[in-house]
Design an enzyme around this catalytic site. Structure first.
Site, PDB file in Angstrom:
ATOM      1  N   ASN A   1      17.670 -19.097  36.420  1.00 52.99           N
ATOM      2  CA  ASN A   1      17.582 -18.347  35.165  1.00 52.99           C
ATOM      3  C   ASN A   1      16.628 -17.191  35.408  1.00 52.99           C
ATOM      4  O   ASN A   1      15.410 -17.353  35.336  1.00 52.99           O
ATOM      5  CB  ASN A   1      17.065 -19.264  34.043  1.00 52.99           C
ATOM      6  CG  ASN A   1      16.761 -18.491  32.771  1.00 52.99           C
ATOM      7  OD1 ASN A   1      17.208 -17.366  32.601  1.00 52.99           O
ATOM      8  ND2 ASN A   1      15.991 -19.111  31.872  1.00 52.99           N
TER       9      ASN A   1
ATOM     10  N   GLY B   1      13.390 -20.904  36.603  1.00 54.89           N
ATOM     11  CA  GLY B   1      13.085 -19.553  36.142  1.00 54.89           C
ATOM     12  C   GLY B   1      12.410 -18.737  37.224  1.00 54.89           C
ATOM     13  O   GLY B   1      13.060 -18.221  38.142  1.00 54.89           O
ATOM     14  N   GLY B   2      11.082 -18.651  37.165  1.00 58.14           N
ATOM     15  CA  GLY B   2      10.314 -17.796  38.066  1.00 58.14           C
ATOM     16  C   GLY B   2      10.679 -17.937  39.535  1.00 58.14           C
ATOM     17  O   GLY B   2      10.858 -16.936  40.242  1.00 58.14           O
TER      18      GLY B   2
ATOM     19  N   LYS C   1      16.109 -14.705  33.647  1.00 61.18           N
ATOM     20  CA  LYS C   1      15.568 -14.149  32.396  1.00 61.18           C
ATOM     21  C   LYS C   1      15.786 -12.627  32.372  1.00 61.18           C
ATOM     22  O   LYS C   1      16.750 -12.152  32.949  1.00 61.18           O
ATOM     23  CB  LYS C   1      14.100 -14.546  32.212  1.00 61.18           C
ATOM     24  CG  LYS C   1      13.914 -16.047  32.406  1.00 61.18           C
ATOM     25  CD  LYS C   1      12.585 -16.560  31.955  1.00 61.18           C
ATOM     26  CE  LYS C   1      12.537 -18.075  32.198  1.00 61.18           C
ATOM     27  NZ  LYS C   1      11.332 -18.696  31.662  1.00 61.18           N
TER      28      LYS C   1
ATOM     29  N   GLU D   1      12.897 -19.650  24.707  1.00 61.97           N
ATOM     30  CA  GLU D   1      12.458 -18.265  24.484  1.00 61.97           C
ATOM     31  C   GLU D   1      13.298 -17.600  23.399  1.00 61.97           C
ATOM     32  O   GLU D   1      12.807 -16.760  22.652  1.00 61.97           O
ATOM     33  CB  GLU D   1      12.517 -17.490  25.807  1.00 61.97           C
ATOM     34  CG  GLU D   1      11.391 -17.923  26.728  1.00 61.97           C
ATOM     35  CD  GLU D   1      11.674 -17.778  28.218  1.00 61.97           C
ATOM     36  OE1 GLU D   1      12.668 -17.115  28.579  1.00 61.97           O
ATOM     37  OE2 GLU D   1      10.902 -18.334  29.010  1.00 61.97           O
TER      38      GLU D   1
ATOM     39  N   GLU E   1      13.800 -28.971  28.804  1.00 63.68           N
ATOM     40  CA  GLU E   1      12.753 -28.038  29.215  1.00 63.68           C
ATOM     41  C   GLU E   1      11.555 -28.157  28.278  1.00 63.68           C
ATOM     42  O   GLU E   1      11.519 -27.483  27.227  1.00 63.68           O
ATOM     43  CB  GLU E   1      13.284 -26.604  29.160  1.00 63.68           C
ATOM     44  CG  GLU E   1      14.391 -26.319  30.147  1.00 63.68           C
ATOM     45  CD  GLU E   1      14.413 -24.841  30.508  1.00 63.68           C
ATOM     46  OE1 GLU E   1      14.203 -24.537  31.683  1.00 63.68           O
ATOM     47  OE2 GLU E   1      14.614 -24.009  29.618  1.00 63.68           O
TER      48      GLU E   1
ATOM     49  N   GLY F   1       7.089 -21.765  32.764  1.00 58.80           N
ATOM     50  CA  GLY F   1       6.308 -20.619  33.214  1.00 58.80           C
ATOM     51  C   GLY F   1       4.815 -20.882  33.299  1.00 58.80           C
ATOM     52  O   GLY F   1       4.023 -19.949  33.390  1.00 58.80           O
TER      53      GLY F   1
ATOM     54  N   SER G   1       8.760 -24.876  35.432  1.00 59.94           N
ATOM     55  CA  SER G   1       7.911 -24.801  36.626  1.00 59.94           C
ATOM     56  C   SER G   1       8.464 -25.569  37.826  1.00 59.94           C
ATOM     57  O   SER G   1       7.702 -26.192  38.579  1.00 59.94           O
ATOM     58  CB  SER G   1       6.475 -25.242  36.304  1.00 59.94           C
ATOM     59  OG  SER G   1       5.911 -24.364  35.353  1.00 59.94           O
TER      60      SER G   1
ATOM     61  N   HIS H   1      17.885 -21.515  24.626  1.00 66.03           N
ATOM     62  CA  HIS H   1      16.671 -21.523  25.457  1.00 66.03           C
ATOM     63  C   HIS H   1      15.461 -21.349  24.536  1.00 66.03           C
ATOM     64  O   HIS H   1      15.528 -20.616  23.545  1.00 66.03           O
ATOM     65  CB  HIS H   1      16.734 -20.401  26.491  1.00 66.03           C
ATOM     66  CG  HIS H   1      15.633 -20.497  27.502  1.00 66.03           C
ATOM     67  ND1 HIS H   1      14.341 -20.104  27.222  1.00 66.03           N
ATOM     68  CD2 HIS H   1      15.624 -20.970  28.767  1.00 66.03           C
ATOM     69  CE1 HIS H   1      13.586 -20.333  28.289  1.00 66.03           C
ATOM     70  NE2 HIS H   1      14.346 -20.858  29.239  1.00 66.03           N
TER      71      HIS H   1
HETATM   72  P1  PGA Z   1      10.183 -21.505  34.857  1.00 71.53           P
HETATM   73  O1  PGA Z   1      11.261 -21.265  33.687  1.00 71.53           O
HETATM   74  O2  PGA Z   1      10.916 -22.145  36.006  1.00 71.53           O
HETATM   75  O3  PGA Z   1       9.661 -20.147  35.191  1.00 71.53           O
HETATM   76  O4  PGA Z   1       9.140 -22.422  34.290  1.00 71.53           O
HETATM   77  C1  PGA Z   1      12.269 -22.196  33.428  1.00 71.53           C
HETATM   78  C2  PGA Z   1      13.131 -21.722  32.294  1.00 71.53           C
HETATM   79  O5  PGA Z   1      12.614 -21.149  31.327  1.00 71.53           O
HETATM   80  O6  PGA Z   1      14.362 -21.923  32.319  1.00 71.53           O
END
Ligand code: PGA
Length: 257
Positions: free
Chosen positions: A13, A237-238, A15, A101, A171, A177, A216, A99
């Site tokens: 992802n 994500g990251g 983002k 966010e 999640e 994050g 994470s 999600h």
């Molecule tokens: P992250 O994000 O791996 O950066 O924690 C995961 C996500 O929001 O899908």
């Protein structure tokens, strides 16, 4: 026994981080080292604007395409929205729905999320329903109720027959994050609860629903997470923006049967 339909899925992802140029630069480094394997699946969730270019570059490379959002109608006067029909045309296989966010910054609620889940299913796109509790809900002992509510409302009207097109991503918001992933044991415990809830709703058809963990996920914790049989994959994500790190995640060990 784990349902054979539950091939582990690694879902990136990115983002709002990839321009087309950056997506191409990422793939230039990632693709030469990536070899598809039968015991796992990989899909890349990139911004709408990069879907066509990325779709072109990953064609026939054993990688799926995912959208980060989807609208609930297929066409009409909804300025700025992107429908399942449009995503299907781009050969998108998965769409993230709800999600955290989007729940937080765009005001998406369970009713909107439910309509999006159903729009995806109607367009042969697999919705990945994202659920998760906040730190304070967890501290108040309300994590499980929160997840049950999100599942109940998010999946209203979804039939058992449709369940095999569905995925759920657990999640925890406190883990996204932050560098503070849930422990593999805690995540597995929550997945067990989520699966019980899906079983209650869909009966034996729930067996094919993959439950991903997100929050994470990095090269350093992927093996321990994927060692839990309750975890059917991860949403990354990251770490999915870093070609070498993401390759190591995709190559999690040990391989599954
Ligand atoms: P992250 O994000 O791996 O950066 O924690 C995961 C996500 O929001 O899908």
């Amino acid at each position: 026994m784990v349902d054979p339909a539950r091939t582990p899925l690694i879902l990136g992802n990115s983002k709002m981080n990839l321009t087309i140029a950056r997506a191409i630069a990422f793939l230039d480094r990632f693709l030469p080292s990536f070899t598809p394997a039968a015991d796992r699946e990989l899909a890349l969730g990139v911004p709408f604007t990069a879907l066509a270019a990325v779709g072109e570059l990953i064609r026939d490379r054993g990688i799926g395409l995912a959208a980060q959002n989807i609208f609930w109608e297929d066409e009409g006067p909804y300025t700025g929205e992107i429908s399942g029909r449009m995503l299907d045309e781009l050969k998108v296989s998965y769409a993230l729905v709800g999600h955290s966010e989007r729940r937080t910054h765009m005001g998406e609620n369970d009713r909107m999320i439910n309509r999006k889940v159903r729009a995806a299913l109607r367009n042969r796109i697999r919705p990945v329903l994202c659920i998760g509790e906040t730190e304070s809900q967890r501290a108040a002992g309300r994590a499980e109720t929160t997840l049950r509510d999100q599942i109940g409302r998010g999946l209203e009207g979804v039939t058992p027959a449709e369940a095999n097109g569905l995925l759920v991503a657990y999640e925890p918001i406190w883990a996204i994050g932050t560098g503070q992933a849930a422990s593999p044991q805690d995540a597995a415990g929550m997945h067990t609860m989520i699966r019980a809830e899906l079983d209650r709703r869909f009966g034996s058809d729930a067996g094919s629903v993959r439950i991903l963990y997100g929050g994470s996920v990095v090269a350093g914790n992927i093996d321990a997470l994927m060692a839990q049989p309750e975890i059917d994959g991860v949403l990354v994500g990251g770490a999915s923006l870093l070609p070498e790190e993401f390759l190591r995640i995709v190559e999690f060990l040990p391989a599954r049967q």
